[in-house]
Scaffold this motif. Structure first.
Motif, PDB file in Angstrom:
ATOM      1  N   THR A 115       0.884  -0.835   0.076  1.00 52.32           N
ATOM      2  CA  THR A 115       0.184   0.066   0.031  1.00 52.32           C
ATOM      3  C   THR A 115       0.976   1.413   0.036  1.00 52.32           C
ATOM      4  OG1 THR A 115      -1.851   0.987   1.211  1.00 52.32           O
ATOM      5  CG2 THR A 115      -0.306   0.010   2.464  1.00 52.32           C
TER       6      THR A 115
ATOM      7  N   ILE B 266       1.313   5.827  -0.001  1.00 55.34           N
ATOM      8  CA  ILE B 266       0.591   7.261  -0.042  1.00 55.34           C
ATOM      9  C   ILE B 266       1.437   7.789  -1.389  1.00 55.34           C
ATOM     10  CG2 ILE B 266       0.876   9.262   1.031  1.00 55.34           C
ATOM     11  CD1 ILE B 266      -0.631   7.150   2.600  1.00 55.34           C
TER      12      ILE B 266
ATOM     13  N   SER C 101       5.579   7.175  -0.242  1.00 58.81           N
ATOM     14  CA  SER C 101       5.993   6.083   0.534  1.00 58.81           C
ATOM     15  C   SER C 101       5.240   4.846   0.145  1.00 58.81           C
ATOM     16  CB  SER C 101       5.664   6.269   2.130  1.00 58.81           C
ATOM     17  OG  SER C 101       4.276   6.538   2.258  1.00 58.81           O
TER      18      SER C 101
ATOM     19  N   SER D 100       4.543   0.780   1.738  1.00 54.82           N
ATOM     20  CA  SER D 100       4.671  -0.174   2.894  1.00 54.82           C
ATOM     21  C   SER D 100       4.347  -1.479   2.229  1.00 54.82           C
ATOM     22  CB  SER D 100       3.515   0.011   3.952  1.00 54.82           C
ATOM     23  OG  SER D 100       3.662   1.375   4.234  1.00 54.82           O
TER      24      SER D 100
ATOM     25  N   ARG E 252      -3.762  -4.008   4.976  1.00 59.20           N
ATOM     26  CA  ARG E 252      -3.411  -4.982   4.110  1.00 59.20           C
ATOM     27  C   ARG E 252      -2.928  -6.304   4.850  1.00 59.20           C
ATOM     28  NH1 ARG E 252      -5.423  -2.482   0.959  1.00 59.20           N
ATOM     29  NH2 ARG E 252      -4.728  -1.339  -0.930  1.00 59.20           N
TER      30      ARG E 252
ATOM     31  N   ILE F 287      -0.199  -4.602   7.584  1.00 62.03           N
ATOM     32  CA  ILE F 287      -0.042  -3.155   7.504  1.00 62.03           C
ATOM     33  C   ILE F 287      -1.128  -2.499   7.691  1.00 62.03           C
ATOM     34  CG2 ILE F 287       0.961  -1.400   6.044  1.00 62.03           C
ATOM     35  CD1 ILE F 287       2.326  -3.367   4.241  1.00 62.03           C
TER      36      ILE F 287
ATOM     37  N   GLN G  90      -2.414   1.498   7.274  1.00 57.25           N
ATOM     38  CA  GLN G  90      -1.940   2.974   7.116  1.00 57.25           C
ATOM     39  C   GLN G  90      -2.694   4.172   7.627  1.00 57.25           C
ATOM     40  OE1 GLN G  90       0.695   2.848   4.434  1.00 57.25           O
ATOM     41  NE2 GLN G  90       1.326   4.946   4.871  1.00 57.25           N
TER      42      GLN G  90
ATOM     43  N   PHE H 230       3.267  -1.698  10.947  1.00 57.04           N
ATOM     44  CA  PHE H 230       3.596  -3.071  10.602  1.00 57.04           C
ATOM     45  C   PHE H 230       3.502  -4.116  11.891  1.00 57.04           C
ATOM     46  CE2 PHE H 230       5.968  -0.149   8.290  1.00 57.04           C
ATOM     47  CZ  PHE H 230       5.796  -0.505   6.647  1.00 57.04           C
TER      48      PHE H 230
END
Lengths: 325, 325
Positions: free
Chosen positions: A199, A201, A210, A212, B197, B214, B216, B223
């Motif tokens: 995922t 941004i 960014s 992840s 996620r 994850i 966000q 994490f």
């Protein structure tokens, strides 16, 4: 012949680092610098006592150049690597070696057909601290790997036209920074993960500020993060069933630390180098060239391909498509 | 009335921990133990000098019990909490308070209608080390939060019929262990993440052996990892722009460490407690009861609901559905 005559294609920041470190490499010599602007090439070349300053086209044709280090933005890598390969010159290309795995398939086919060396500049894999960490794992010092964590953030001012935020130049955190945590994980886990979850941004320019990621290799997950807009520890941790390894600043690793199951430090490694660390990849590429090999066993094209496939999957998940793709 | 008369419903491992710690709580007293098997309740009760040993049904009707701590497996929480609430008894229910957010909506409505206290046993949020860590964040000691990492692995032998691996008992790593990293993150980031996620490794019994996540929150990723079949550091790290906080064994946190931007330790907290840590939640629930409140401001039902929604989303992504849902 016992030294390789190297040229640098592109005259940016990373090119200077390469030019600096090649001075310390016994089997390599910088003979040429090529830039779009010939005057810029001349200034660069004279700074490092390289006799040849030329344009890209002149470089491809130059008889006194054996190997080319490609240091331009990602979007030019395919075209320029192909031109070098067609001219019969060995190529060490900055990472990511191409924008996607289709491009890399094309490039690999060209190199194999022409029988010339092609290697991705995954300098991190050739650093002694990384190799020490891998040796600790292979020796069973931490037992079976349980998890990997790696993050690389580097706070960069938002410049929509600049290399990092510009989709025309294949910008974004993933290809510029994220490749390091991805490469770190690939170095220890090999091949492709079973599962990828990502995922991101996004910036106003449409690249990732960014990203992840979770990569799952069998029962072993890797948690990876990169950002141009945030901060992190910039370290990698390999957790094993009987201990763990910490590699600070793993992208340029000069140190590695080994801890036992109780969390006590039991070993450490420091390469004590005076170079930036690019010397190891230059030495390896030069050795391969001098031995007439077309691929490095330490940075094989299959590994580059695995990384390209991972990056492409991540980009699909986060919706990062470049305008020229 | 200055002490609450508590009963424990269920006589498993966690019930013993509660019974042990309640001894150190000034505003609470253990008066009853209820188990399916009355003899088991009697043995348990006598061990802690609790005068009443009874069945669940007897407990619901018992006039000398003010509040009930529900310590059974997750799948029974809704039914038993409802029965207590209908009998007008305050409820402190083990986490996860219900199996999904639909159930919690039902439970919350019942508690509000009846005007009784309902609180999830999120003991971690009431630990002084956690509150210290939050105070450091609020005081700006690490600047804006950049990332959170939290993992909780607890290697458990594979017993298909046991509580942990049995889908009939709402088993799996996520609800048993994963709720801690989820609750940790919720404690610091509040509410619901923008993006979730998740990926899991499933057991033959169809529950998750491990789950990787994850979350966000705006630009801040968390994490998270939990596993019944692997190992991890069992720590939480809050990375800020000017420092970071480490909470070792965060699920039962007794310590927290503060580091500055250079990675040097600048502060540390140790609660030096002699209890297991359940005393803080018992004290808080008792205080709420004695003040006639129906909800704890430190563990509000909205937070429990946010966690339930997160867990439900994760379960949907990893395909973990219980047979009774």
């Amino acid at each position: 012949m016992d030294t390789v005559r190297w040229a640098i294609l592109g005259a940016g920041k990373i090119a200077h680092k390469f030019a600096q470190d090649i001075q310390q490499v016994p089997n390599a010599r910088l003979v040429a610098v090529a830039a779009r602007d010939k005057e810029r090439a001349r200034v660069f070349a004279s700074q490092y006592q390289a006799p040849i300053a030329c344009t890209y086209q002149e470089l491809y044709a130059h008889p006194e150049v054996d190997a080319v280090y490609i240091a331009t933005t990602h979007n030019f890598h395919l075209e320029q690597s192909l031109a070098c390969i067609e001219a019969g010159k060995a190529v060490l290309c900055e990472k990511p070696i191409t924008i996607n795995h289709h491009q890399l398939g094309q490039l690999t086919a060209a190199a194999r057909q022409r029988g010339v060396l092609l290697m991705e500049a995954l300098w991190t894999w050739l650093l002694p601290a990384m190799q020490q960490a891998k040796a600790w794992v292979k020796e069973g010092r931490i037992g079976a790997i349980q998890t990997i964590h790696a993050d690389f953030c580097y706070l960069m001012p938002y410049e929509p036209e600049g290399r990092l935020y510009n989709p025309q130049l294949a910008g974004g955190a993933l290809l510029d920074l994220g490749i390091y945590p991805v490469a770190f994980t690939t170095y220890f886990m090999g091949g492709s993960p079973d599962t990828i979850r990502a995922t991101a941004i996004m910036t106003d320019t449409g690249v990732d500020a960014s990203t992840s990621m979770i990569f799952q290799y069998g029962a072993v997950p890797a948690f990876l993060y990169c950002s141009l807009a945030g901060r992190s520890k910039v370290q990698a941790v390999i957790m094993g069933e009987n201990g763990h390894i910490v590699v600070p600043d793993f992208f340029k690793a000069s140190k590695a630390f080994l801890y036992n199951a109780e969390g006590k430090e039991t070993d450490r490694f420091d390469d004590g180098r005076s170079t930036l660390g690019y010397n190891y990849e230059i030495e390896e590429a030069s050795r391969c060239f001098l031995e007439g090999r077309t691929e490095s066993s330490q940075v094989p094209l299959d590994s580059s391909l695995a990384i390209q496939e991972i990056l492409t999957t991540v980009r699909t998940q986060i919706g990062l498509k470049y305008p020229f793709e």
